[in-house]
Design a protein around this motif. Sequence first.
Motif, PDB file in Angstrom:
ATOM      1  N   ASP A   4       0.829  -1.208   0.000  1.00 20.72           N
ATOM      2  CA  ASP A   4       0.000   0.000   0.000  1.00 20.72           C
ATOM      3  C   ASP A   4       0.862   1.257   0.000  1.00 20.72           C
ATOM      4  OD1 ASP A   4      -2.466  -1.279  -0.050  1.00 20.72           O
ATOM      5  OD2 ASP A   4      -2.577  -1.459   2.126  1.00 20.72           O
ATOM      6  N   MET A   5       1.994   1.209   0.699  1.00 21.21           N
ATOM      7  CA  MET A   5       2.879   2.374   0.741  1.00 21.21           C
ATOM      8  C   MET A   5       3.411   2.693  -0.646  1.00 21.21           C
ATOM      9  SD  MET A   5       4.045   4.781   2.590  1.00 21.21           S
ATOM     10  CE  MET A   5       3.670   4.193   4.254  1.00 21.21           C
ATOM     11  N   ASP A   6       3.812   1.661  -1.391  1.00 21.61           N
ATOM     12  CA  ASP A   6       4.321   1.887  -2.745  1.00 21.61           C
ATOM     13  C   ASP A   6       3.214   2.319  -3.702  1.00 21.61           C
ATOM     14  OD1 ASP A   6       6.882   1.230  -1.984  1.00 21.61           O
ATOM     15  OD2 ASP A   6       6.728  -0.869  -2.618  1.00 21.61           O
ATOM     16  N   HIS A   7       2.006   1.794  -3.472  1.00 21.61           N
ATOM     17  CA  HIS A   7       0.905   2.022  -4.404  1.00 21.61           C
ATOM     18  C   HIS A   7       0.134   3.308  -4.105  1.00 21.61           C
ATOM     19  CE1 HIS A   7      -1.686   0.969  -7.586  1.00 21.61           C
ATOM     20  NE2 HIS A   7      -2.512   0.145  -6.981  1.00 21.61           N
ATOM     21  N   PHE A   8      -0.131   3.527  -2.817  1.00 23.75           N
ATOM     22  CA  PHE A   8      -0.990   4.655  -2.431  1.00 23.75           C
ATOM     23  C   PHE A   8      -0.310   5.667  -1.507  1.00 23.75           C
ATOM     24  CE2 PHE A   8      -3.904   0.970  -3.047  1.00 23.75           C
ATOM     25  CZ  PHE A   8      -4.601   1.455  -4.151  1.00 23.75           C
ATOM     26  N   GLY A   9       0.872   5.325  -1.021  1.00 27.23           N
ATOM     27  CA  GLY A   9       1.570   6.233  -0.130  1.00 27.23           C
ATOM     28  C   GLY A   9       1.070   6.208   1.296  1.00 27.23           C
ATOM     29  N   VAL A  10       0.325   5.153   1.658  1.00 30.10           N
ATOM     30  CA  VAL A  10      -0.160   4.984   3.030  1.00 30.10           C
ATOM     31  C   VAL A  10       0.145   3.561   3.474  1.00 30.10           C
ATOM     32  CG1 VAL A  10      -1.978   6.720   2.822  1.00 30.10           C
ATOM     33  CG2 VAL A  10      -2.486   4.332   2.237  1.00 30.10           C
ATOM     34  N   GLU A  11       0.164   3.374   4.798  1.00 32.90           N
ATOM     35  CA  GLU A  11       0.537   2.051   5.311  1.00 32.90           C
ATOM     36  C   GLU A  11      -0.546   1.010   5.099  1.00 32.90           C
ATOM     37  OE1 GLU A  11       2.426   0.112   9.411  1.00 32.90           O
ATOM     38  OE2 GLU A  11       1.734   2.186   9.382  1.00 32.90           O
ATOM     39  N   GLU A  12      -1.803   1.407   5.173  1.00 31.20           N
ATOM     40  CA  GLU A  12      -2.907   0.435   5.100  1.00 31.20           C
ATOM     41  C   GLU A  12      -4.057   1.035   4.322  1.00 31.20           C
ATOM     42  OE1 GLU A  12      -4.496  -3.411   6.866  1.00 31.20           O
ATOM     43  OE2 GLU A  12      -2.620  -2.582   6.132  1.00 31.20           O
ATOM     44  N   TYR A  13      -4.436   0.376   3.222  1.00 27.20           N
ATOM     45  CA  TYR A  13      -5.570   0.847   2.429  1.00 27.20           C
ATOM     46  C   TYR A  13      -6.183  -0.340   1.709  1.00 27.20           C
ATOM     47  CZ  TYR A  13      -8.405   3.655  -0.739  1.00 27.20           C
ATOM     48  OH  TYR A  13      -9.467   4.213  -1.414  1.00 27.20           O
ATOM     49  N   TRP A  14      -7.408  -0.718   2.106  1.00 23.37           N
ATOM     50  CA  TRP A  14      -8.094  -1.861   1.500  1.00 23.37           C
ATOM     51  C   TRP A  14      -8.941  -1.383   0.326  1.00 23.37           C
ATOM     52  CZ3 TRP A  14     -10.041  -6.378   4.964  1.00 23.37           C
ATOM     53  CH2 TRP A  14      -9.059  -6.727   5.893  1.00 23.37           C
ATOM     54  N   THR A  15      -8.788  -2.033  -0.804  1.00 22.01           N
ATOM     55  CA  THR A  15      -9.573  -1.700  -1.981  1.00 22.01           C
ATOM     56  C   THR A  15      -9.478  -2.858  -2.967  1.00 22.01           C
ATOM     57  OG1 THR A  15      -9.935  -0.055  -3.733  1.00 22.01           O
ATOM     58  CG2 THR A  15      -7.650  -0.581  -3.186  1.00 22.01           C
ATOM     59  N   CYS A  25      -2.115  -8.055  -0.263  1.00 24.70           N
ATOM     60  CA  CYS A  25      -2.846  -9.287   0.074  1.00 24.70           C
ATOM     61  C   CYS A  25      -4.337  -9.048   0.272  1.00 24.70           C
ATOM     62  CB  CYS A  25      -2.233  -9.951   1.309  1.00 24.70           C
ATOM     63  SG  CYS A  25      -2.184  -8.958   2.813  1.00 24.70           S
ATOM     64  N   GLU A  26      -4.723  -7.935   0.955  1.00 21.60           N
ATOM     65  CA  GLU A  26      -6.146  -7.678   1.178  1.00 21.60           C
ATOM     66  C   GLU A  26      -6.870  -7.397  -0.136  1.00 21.60           C
ATOM     67  OE1 GLU A  26      -4.012  -5.124   2.494  1.00 21.60           O
ATOM     68  OE2 GLU A  26      -3.465  -6.223   4.286  1.00 21.60           O
ATOM     69  N   ASP A  27      -6.209  -6.665  -1.029  1.00 20.55           N
ATOM     70  CA  ASP A  27      -6.826  -6.330  -2.312  1.00 20.55           C
ATOM     71  C   ASP A  27      -7.076  -7.581  -3.150  1.00 20.55           C
ATOM     72  OD1 ASP A  27      -6.261  -3.829  -1.285  1.00 20.55           O
ATOM     73  OD2 ASP A  27      -4.568  -3.462  -2.615  1.00 20.55           O
ATOM     74  N   LEU A  28      -6.118  -8.516  -3.120  1.00 20.32           N
ATOM     75  CA  LEU A  28      -6.307  -9.765  -3.849  1.00 20.32           C
ATOM     76  C   LEU A  28      -7.427 -10.597  -3.240  1.00 20.32           C
ATOM     77  CD1 LEU A  28      -3.456  -8.847  -4.944  1.00 20.32           C
ATOM     78  CD2 LEU A  28      -2.983 -11.294  -5.244  1.00 20.32           C
ATOM     79  N   VAL A  29      -7.541 -10.587  -1.910  1.00 21.32           N
ATOM     80  CA  VAL A  29      -8.635 -11.298  -1.249  1.00 21.32           C
ATOM     81  C   VAL A  29      -9.976 -10.733  -1.694  1.00 21.32           C
ATOM     82  CG1 VAL A  29      -9.796 -11.576   0.977  1.00 21.32           C
ATOM     83  CG2 VAL A  29      -7.377 -12.125   0.765  1.00 21.32           C
ATOM     84  N   LEU A  30     -10.092  -9.413  -1.691  1.00 21.49           N
ATOM     85  CA  LEU A  30     -11.347  -8.773  -2.097  1.00 21.49           C
ATOM     86  C   LEU A  30     -11.695  -9.111  -3.542  1.00 21.49           C
ATOM     87  CD1 LEU A  30     -10.709  -5.316  -0.416  1.00 21.49           C
ATOM     88  CD2 LEU A  30     -12.563  -6.894   0.186  1.00 21.49           C
ATOM     89  N   GLU A  31     -10.687  -9.137  -4.407  1.00 21.60           N
ATOM     90  CA  GLU A  31     -10.930  -9.448  -5.814  1.00 21.60           C
ATOM     91  C   GLU A  31     -11.348 -10.906  -5.994  1.00 21.60           C
ATOM     92  OE1 GLU A  31     -11.336  -8.988  -9.899  1.00 21.60           O
ATOM     93  OE2 GLU A  31     -11.228  -7.505  -8.291  1.00 21.60           O
ATOM     94  N   LYS A  32     -10.716 -11.829  -5.274  1.00 20.08           N
ATOM     95  CA  LYS A  32     -11.100 -13.236  -5.375  1.00 20.08           C
ATOM     96  C   LYS A  32     -12.539 -13.441  -4.911  1.00 20.08           C
ATOM     97  CE  LYS A  32      -6.343 -14.776  -4.706  1.00 20.08           C
ATOM     98  NZ  LYS A  32      -5.338 -15.366  -3.794  1.00 20.08           N
ATOM     99  N   LYS A  33     -12.882 -12.787  -3.823  1.00 20.68           N
ATOM    100  CA  LYS A  33     -14.250 -12.915  -3.305  1.00 20.68           C
ATOM    101  C   LYS A  33     -15.253 -12.352  -4.305  1.00 20.68           C
ATOM    102  CE  LYS A  33     -17.006 -12.182   0.871  1.00 20.68           C
ATOM    103  NZ  LYS A  33     -16.982 -11.746   2.290  1.00 20.68           N
ATOM    104  N   ARG A  34     -14.935 -11.199  -4.884  1.00 21.78           N
ATOM    105  CA  ARG A  34     -15.836 -10.590  -5.865  1.00 21.78           C
ATOM    106  C   ARG A  34     -16.045 -11.506  -7.073  1.00 21.78           C
ATOM    107  NH1 ARG A  34     -14.719  -4.618  -8.315  1.00 21.78           N
ATOM    108  NH2 ARG A  34     -12.732  -5.556  -8.950  1.00 21.78           N
TER     109      ARG A  34
END
Length: 208
Positions: free
Chosen positions: A93-104, A113-122
């Motif tokens: 998230d730091m490299d992608h969004f500049g923050v430590e934690e961001y779920w999307t 890891c959280e983003d991939l989980v959300l995408e798999k569930k979707r």
Amino acid sequence: MFRFASWFLFAALGIAGLADGALAQQGARRLASLTAGAVTSAPIGWVQFCGENPADCAERSPVARTVTLTSAAFAQLARVNLQVNREIEQVTDMDHFGVEEYWTYPVGGKGDCEDLVLEKKRRLIALGVPREAMLITVVRDLKGDGHAILTVVTDRGDYILDNFTNEVKLWHETGYRFIKRQSPTDPNQWVSLNGGAAGPQLVANPRR
């Protein structure tokens, strides 16, 4: 008389063997399913995600559901796990969004890891897998770092979809320490697992 006694002993041993086998199968089934504990706090990333995607967090169910694990169902889980792992470039998230934690959901073909989980569930919901059987789960990985995976509750145990591996495994085959996951009837309620602590509020770490 000796023949009768021998037959009786053989039958008794056979029944005992069947009973032992049944107990072993029951034990295996218990091992294959995680045990939910007390209600605990939701990860701060999930709270943030729901604030931005309220429709994805509003679904509630009066009952929990499971996936009937046919060979076709298992192949579907494995296929989606592999597709997302290969298609999404894994970055922090730091490299992608500049923050430590961001779920999307993955943005620009990238995510942690959280983003991939959300995408798999979707994707699995779109394929007809009940959302109540797919629970976002927080663990400590093999290095002791916070990590997010997707647990799929089936009639043959709890299986894990993970960005660290393309292999779909039963939860106890991962080597992870399971901390907490979503409740099957309310995605905004989280429960502790197998006596674990409430778990880290932040999930991702610098290597994601």
